[in-house]
Write a protein that holds these residues in place. Structure first.
Motif, PDB file in Angstrom:
ATOM      1  N   THR A 105       0.839  -1.203   0.000  1.00  0.00           N
ATOM      2  CA  THR A 105       0.000   0.000   0.000  1.00  0.00           C
ATOM      3  C   THR A 105       0.879   1.260   0.000  1.00  0.00           C
ATOM      4  OG1 THR A 105      -0.114   0.031   2.399  1.00  0.00           O
ATOM      5  CG2 THR A 105      -1.850  -1.210   1.238  1.00  0.00           C
ATOM      6  N   GLY A 106       0.277   2.414   0.182  1.00  0.00           N
ATOM      7  CA  GLY A 106       1.006   3.682   0.163  1.00  0.00           C
ATOM      8  C   GLY A 106       2.221   3.695   1.084  1.00  0.00           C
ATOM      9  N   HIS A 107       2.081   3.088   2.257  1.00  0.00           N
ATOM     10  CA  HIS A 107       3.218   3.017   3.183  1.00  0.00           C
ATOM     11  C   HIS A 107       4.432   2.350   2.530  1.00  0.00           C
ATOM     12  CE1 HIS A 107       0.504   3.895   6.601  1.00  0.00           C
ATOM     13  NE2 HIS A 107       1.614   4.280   7.196  1.00  0.00           N
ATOM     14  N   ALA A 108       4.165   1.344   1.690  1.00  0.00           N
ATOM     15  CA  ALA A 108       5.267   0.648   1.014  1.00  0.00           C
ATOM     16  C   ALA A 108       5.997   1.630   0.103  1.00  0.00           C
ATOM     17  CB  ALA A 108       4.735  -0.534   0.224  1.00  0.00           C
ATOM     18  N   ILE A 131       0.000  14.242   9.782  1.00  0.00           N
ATOM     19  CA  ILE A 131       0.444  12.908  10.209  1.00  0.00           C
ATOM     20  C   ILE A 131       1.474  12.273   9.273  1.00  0.00           C
ATOM     21  CG2 ILE A 131      -1.446  11.662   9.088  1.00  0.00           C
ATOM     22  CD1 ILE A 131      -1.265  10.267  12.133  1.00  0.00           C
ATOM     23  N   TRP A 132       1.446  12.628   7.971  1.00  0.00           N
ATOM     24  CA  TRP A 132       2.328  11.892   7.039  1.00  0.00           C
ATOM     25  C   TRP A 132       3.775  12.324   7.147  1.00  0.00           C
ATOM     26  CZ3 TRP A 132       0.427   7.532   6.461  1.00  0.00           C
ATOM     27  CH2 TRP A 132      -0.947   7.387   6.505  1.00  0.00           C
ATOM     28  N   GLY A 133       4.015  13.595   7.486  1.00  0.00           N
ATOM     29  CA  GLY A 133       5.383  14.024   7.765  1.00  0.00           C
ATOM     30  C   GLY A 133       5.889  13.330   9.026  1.00  0.00           C
ATOM     31  N   GLU A 181      -1.946  16.307   2.212  1.00  0.00           N
ATOM     32  CA  GLU A 181      -1.920  15.906   3.635  1.00  0.00           C
ATOM     33  C   GLU A 181      -3.347  15.517   4.021  1.00  0.00           C
ATOM     34  OE1 GLU A 181      -1.483  14.629   6.743  1.00  0.00           O
ATOM     35  OE2 GLU A 181       0.577  15.204   6.292  1.00  0.00           O
ATOM     36  N   SER A 182      -3.599  14.206   4.016  1.00  0.00           N
ATOM     37  CA  SER A 182      -4.975  13.737   4.186  1.00  0.00           C
ATOM     38  C   SER A 182      -5.481  13.888   5.617  1.00  0.00           C
ATOM     39  CB  SER A 182      -5.097  12.279   3.722  1.00  0.00           C
ATOM     40  OG  SER A 182      -4.189  11.480   4.440  1.00  0.00           O
ATOM     41  N   SER A 183      -4.605  14.210   6.571  1.00  0.00           N
ATOM     42  CA  SER A 183      -5.095  14.402   7.946  1.00  0.00           C
ATOM     43  C   SER A 183      -5.672  15.800   8.132  1.00  0.00           C
ATOM     44  CB  SER A 183      -3.976  14.149   8.965  1.00  0.00           C
ATOM     45  OG  SER A 183      -2.944  15.094   8.832  1.00  0.00           O
ATOM     46  N   VAL A 206       8.314  13.285  -2.821  1.00  0.00           N
ATOM     47  CA  VAL A 206       6.942  13.776  -2.602  1.00  0.00           C
ATOM     48  C   VAL A 206       5.949  12.610  -2.479  1.00  0.00           C
ATOM     49  CG1 VAL A 206       5.069  15.194  -3.546  1.00  0.00           C
ATOM     50  CG2 VAL A 206       7.430  15.955  -3.804  1.00  0.00           C
ATOM     51  N   ASP A 207       5.137  12.656  -1.425  1.00  0.00           N
ATOM     52  CA  ASP A 207       4.039  11.704  -1.216  1.00  0.00           C
ATOM     53  C   ASP A 207       2.802  12.278  -1.917  1.00  0.00           C
ATOM     54  OD1 ASP A 207       1.571  10.790  -0.048  1.00  0.00           O
ATOM     55  OD2 ASP A 207       2.648  10.000   1.672  1.00  0.00           O
ATOM     56  N   THR A 208       2.283  11.517  -2.901  1.00  0.00           N
ATOM     57  CA  THR A 208       1.052  11.976  -3.577  1.00  0.00           C
ATOM     58  C   THR A 208      -0.076  10.956  -3.392  1.00  0.00           C
ATOM     59  OG1 THR A 208       1.649  10.947  -5.686  1.00  0.00           O
ATOM     60  CG2 THR A 208       2.361  13.237  -5.379  1.00  0.00           C
ATOM     61  N   VAL A 209      -0.009  10.201  -2.291  1.00  0.00           N
ATOM     62  CA  VAL A 209      -1.005   9.142  -2.076  1.00  0.00           C
ATOM     63  C   VAL A 209      -2.424   9.701  -2.141  1.00  0.00           C
ATOM     64  CG1 VAL A 209      -1.904   7.488  -0.370  1.00  0.00           C
ATOM     65  CG2 VAL A 209       0.557   7.638  -0.776  1.00  0.00           C
ATOM     66  N   ALA A 210      -2.638  10.851  -1.499  1.00  0.00           N
ATOM     67  CA  ALA A 210      -4.002  11.393  -1.425  1.00  0.00           C
ATOM     68  C   ALA A 210      -4.235  12.509  -2.433  1.00  0.00           C
ATOM     69  CB  ALA A 210      -4.277  11.896  -0.013  1.00  0.00           C
ATOM     70  N   SER A 211      -3.302  12.731  -3.346  1.00  0.00           N
ATOM     71  CA  SER A 211      -3.470  13.883  -4.239  1.00  0.00           C
ATOM     72  C   SER A 211      -3.356  13.565  -5.727  1.00  0.00           C
ATOM     73  CB  SER A 211      -2.433  14.963  -3.887  1.00  0.00           C
ATOM     74  OG  SER A 211      -1.125  14.441  -3.964  1.00  0.00           O
ATOM     75  N   THR A 229       2.598   6.956  -4.878  1.00  0.00           N
ATOM     76  CA  THR A 229       1.184   7.129  -4.587  1.00  0.00           C
ATOM     77  C   THR A 229       0.597   5.768  -4.229  1.00  0.00           C
ATOM     78  OG1 THR A 229      -0.842   8.203  -5.346  1.00  0.00           O
ATOM     79  CG2 THR A 229       0.339   6.921  -6.999  1.00  0.00           C
ATOM     80  N   ALA A 230      -0.727   5.671  -4.215  1.00  0.00           N
ATOM     81  CA  ALA A 230      -1.391   4.399  -3.907  1.00  0.00           C
ATOM     82  C   ALA A 230      -2.618   4.289  -4.801  1.00  0.00           C
ATOM     83  CB  ALA A 230      -1.781   4.353  -2.437  1.00  0.00           C
ATOM     84  N   THR A 231      -3.190   3.088  -4.855  1.00  0.00           N
ATOM     85  CA  THR A 231      -4.234   2.814  -5.849  1.00  0.00           C
ATOM     86  C   THR A 231      -5.651   3.111  -5.382  1.00  0.00           C
ATOM     87  OG1 THR A 231      -3.952   0.558  -5.025  1.00  0.00           O
ATOM     88  CG2 THR A 231      -3.055   1.054  -7.189  1.00  0.00           C
ATOM     89  N   GLN A 232      -5.859   3.274  -4.061  1.00  0.00           N
ATOM     90  CA  GLN A 232      -7.232   3.229  -3.534  1.00  0.00           C
ATOM     91  C   GLN A 232      -7.911   4.586  -3.382  1.00  0.00           C
ATOM     92  OE1 GLN A 232      -4.478   2.753  -1.763  1.00  0.00           O
ATOM     93  NE2 GLN A 232      -4.649   3.410   0.349  1.00  0.00           N
ATOM     94  N   LYS A 233      -7.296   5.646  -3.918  1.00  0.00           N
ATOM     95  CA  LYS A 233      -7.923   6.966  -3.739  1.00  0.00           C
ATOM     96  C   LYS A 233      -8.463   7.453  -5.090  1.00  0.00           C
ATOM     97  CE  LYS A 233      -5.522   7.359   0.441  1.00  0.00           C
ATOM     98  NZ  LYS A 233      -5.701   7.946   1.729  1.00  0.00           N
ATOM     99  N   VAL A 234      -7.803   8.430  -5.727  1.00  0.00           N
ATOM    100  CA  VAL A 234      -8.356   8.934  -7.000  1.00  0.00           C
ATOM    101  C   VAL A 234      -8.401   7.824  -8.062  1.00  0.00           C
ATOM    102  CG1 VAL A 234      -7.955  10.535  -8.912  1.00  0.00           C
ATOM    103  CG2 VAL A 234      -7.761  11.352  -6.575  1.00  0.00           C
TER     104      VAL A 234
HETATM  105  C1  LIG Z   1      -0.996  11.128   2.233  1.00  0.00           C
HETATM  106  C2  LIG Z   1      -0.915   9.681   2.589  1.00  0.00           C
HETATM  107  N1  LIG Z   1       0.284   9.068   2.579  1.00  0.00           N
HETATM  108  C3  LIG Z   1       0.404   7.774   2.880  1.00  0.00           C
HETATM  109  C4  LIG Z   1      -0.691   7.009   3.202  1.00  0.00           C
HETATM  110  C5  LIG Z   1      -0.519   5.578   3.537  1.00  0.00           C
HETATM  111  O1  LIG Z   1      -1.161   4.781   2.579  1.00  0.00           O
HETATM  112  P1  LIG Z   1      -1.676   3.290   2.888  1.00  0.00           P
HETATM  113  O2  LIG Z   1      -2.735   3.389   3.928  1.00  0.00           O
HETATM  114  O3  LIG Z   1      -2.190   2.871   1.538  1.00  0.00           O
HETATM  115  O4  LIG Z   1      -0.501   2.514   3.341  1.00  0.00           O
HETATM  116  C6  LIG Z   1      -1.957   7.608   3.228  1.00  0.00           C
HETATM  117  C7  LIG Z   1      -3.144   6.829   3.588  1.00  0.00           C
HETATM  118  O5  LIG Z   1      -4.237   7.309   3.730  1.00  0.00           O
HETATM  119  C8  LIG Z   1      -2.075   8.976   2.903  1.00  0.00           C
HETATM  120  O6  LIG Z   1      -3.245   9.617   2.909  1.00  0.00           O
END
Ligand SMILES: Cc1ncc(COP(=O)(O)O)c(C=O)c1O
Length: 414
Positions: A105-108, A131-133, A181-183, A206-211, A229-234
């Motif tokens: 997932t995004g953490h990976a 939270i992501w920083g 920053e999804s938090s 750059v983390d673009t998981v939520a953007s 990034t990750a697959t489960q958002k946009v």
């Molecule tokens: C900005 C951001 N980075 C990282 C992650 C971590 O992604 P995951 O939950 O897919 O491991 C998230 C999860 O919501 C996120 O919003």
């Protein structure tokens, strides 16, 4: 014949019947019985997923996973991996060869980036406005990096001046910024940040998981060295893959490491070989997530069909609509500065005296998911994701109406 001889040799006569089939007795039965619950159908209701992810999955992505499995090194599957790499390059707007999707997932994505780019003792600067920083800094400490944090209040961003001062002071090898920053629902600006990093000998991560797909991002134009990034958002695909891309400079930094990457599974160059990024034969690295890769291909195809710039513009327009609807319903946005609001995830202040959870539970009872705050924003805000297909004005109207009704009911109880 051979089986029955083997059985006779291994099992005493009492467990073999005359026809040589194995008879279960107390002695050879498993101690733990099969769970009865598994004979029942699981409860999987169809919900409107307006939390911070996962989002709803359209039919064409869901059905892509019904295709037969292929071997993870079969030519037909490696062709699909190649298609996915092209789609990720389009999504990130990059020509980087070291571009692929991590099984995780995004953490990976965060782990692969930080673990490969940096070696123990090297300076790592983290911009933290949520939270992501914090998570990136925590990971850096676990990897024995020399971690420095540029702390910014929740709901705000680091100005270019603050960023420049921190880079000059800490002389990092890598700087981390979370774009979405999804938090808090903040979109961090990126123009000019890579120039500052590069001028001071640092790479920008750059983390673009939520953007990604929901806010403007062009890796090569911005000069971003690593993005994940990750697959489960946009993308509206199931969670489980993390697209990532390394610039030539980032790849060079990895190749010049003095110490091996501590994880084999997360070694970017090994993964790059398996994904066919280099001009060399692919080797087995791990069993690729075959069906998940089909779903990522379908998700990227949907974005290519709409056009990534149109997709971003749709999120931006619908975010403006969302804020107007919220205002008309009497709600206040958490992010005061309009220019740094994340278009695909909206944060709303919980009115004084209202319990956010009671309201969120009322919506959940109607099969509508919204989320509360995370970390320091817990109890203070709701987070409402409108990712991909959920960035739609009819859907937004329904969510706002449900939020208004549930909040009025919660207020009436007070
Ligand atoms: C900005 C951001 N980075 C990282 C992650 C971590 O992604 P995951 O939950 O897919 O491991 C998230 C999860 O919501 C996120 O919003």
């Amino acid at each position: 014949m051979i089986f029955s001889r083997l059985c006779r040799a291994q099992f005493p006569a009492r467990v073999l019947s005359q026809s040589s089939t194995i008879v279960l007795t107390k002695a050879n039965m498993s101690t733990i019985p099969p769970p009865k619950i598994l004979t029942e159908q699981p409860n999987i209701p169809d919900k409107q997923l307006f939390g911070p992810g996962p989002s709803n999955m359209p039919d064409e992505i869901r059905s892509s996973m019904n295709a037969p499995l292929l071997g993870h090194l079969h030519g037909e599957f490696t062709k699909i991996m190649d298609d996915v790499r092209e789609g990720i390059k389009y999504l990130f707007q990059t020509n980087n060869r070291l571009t692929f999707a991590i099984s995780g997932t995004g953490h990976a994505g965060m782990e692969v980036a930080v673990m490969n780019l940096l070696e123990p003792g090297e300076s790592f600067l983290v911009v933290k406005n949520g939270i992501w920083g914090l998570r990136a800094a925590n990971l850096g400490k676990r990897l024995s990096l020399d971690v420095h944090v540029l702390e910014v209040p929740e709901g705000q961003v680091a100005t270019l001046d603050q960023f420049t001062a921190a880079v000059k002071e800490h002389k990092p090898k890598v700087v981390f910024i979370c774009q979405g920053e999804s938090s808090t629902g903040v979109a961090h600006p990126l123009e000019g940040y890579a120039d500052v990093a590069h001028a001071n000998g640092a790479l920008l991560l750059v983390d673009t998981v939520a953007s990604i797909g929901g806010a403007p991002f062009e890796q090569d134009k911005l000069g971003v060295d690593v993005v994940y990034t990750a697959t489960q958002k946009v993308l509206n695909a199931p969670p489980g893959l993390a697209p990532i891309s390394f610039s030539a400079k980032a790849e060079e930094k990895i190749r010049s490491r003095k110490t091996p990457v501590v994880s084999f599974y997360f070694d970017a160059l090994e993964l790059g070989n398996y994904w066919g990024c280099f001009d060399e034969p692919r080797r087995y690295h791990h069993t690729g997530m075959v069906s998940m890769v089909y779903s990522l291909r379908a998700a990227l195809a949907a974005i290519a069909k709409e056009g990534v710039e149109k997709e971003i513009a749709r999120h931006q327009e619908n975010a403006i609509f969302f804020y107007k609807e919220l205002q008309n319903a009497g709600f206040e946005p958490f992010v005061a500065n309009k220019s740094i609001r994340l278009p695909c995830l909206t944060t709303v202040k919980v009115p004084e005296g209202v319990d956010w959870k009671i309201v969120a539970d009322k919506l959940m009872a109607q099969k509508i998911e919204i989320a509360g705050g995370l970390g320091p924003t817990l109890g203070k805000i709701w987070r409402i994701g409108t990712f991909g297909v959920n960035s739609n004005q009819d859907k937004i109207k329904k969510v706002v109406a449900a939020l208004k009704e549930a909040t009025e009911q919660a207020k009436a109880k007070i």
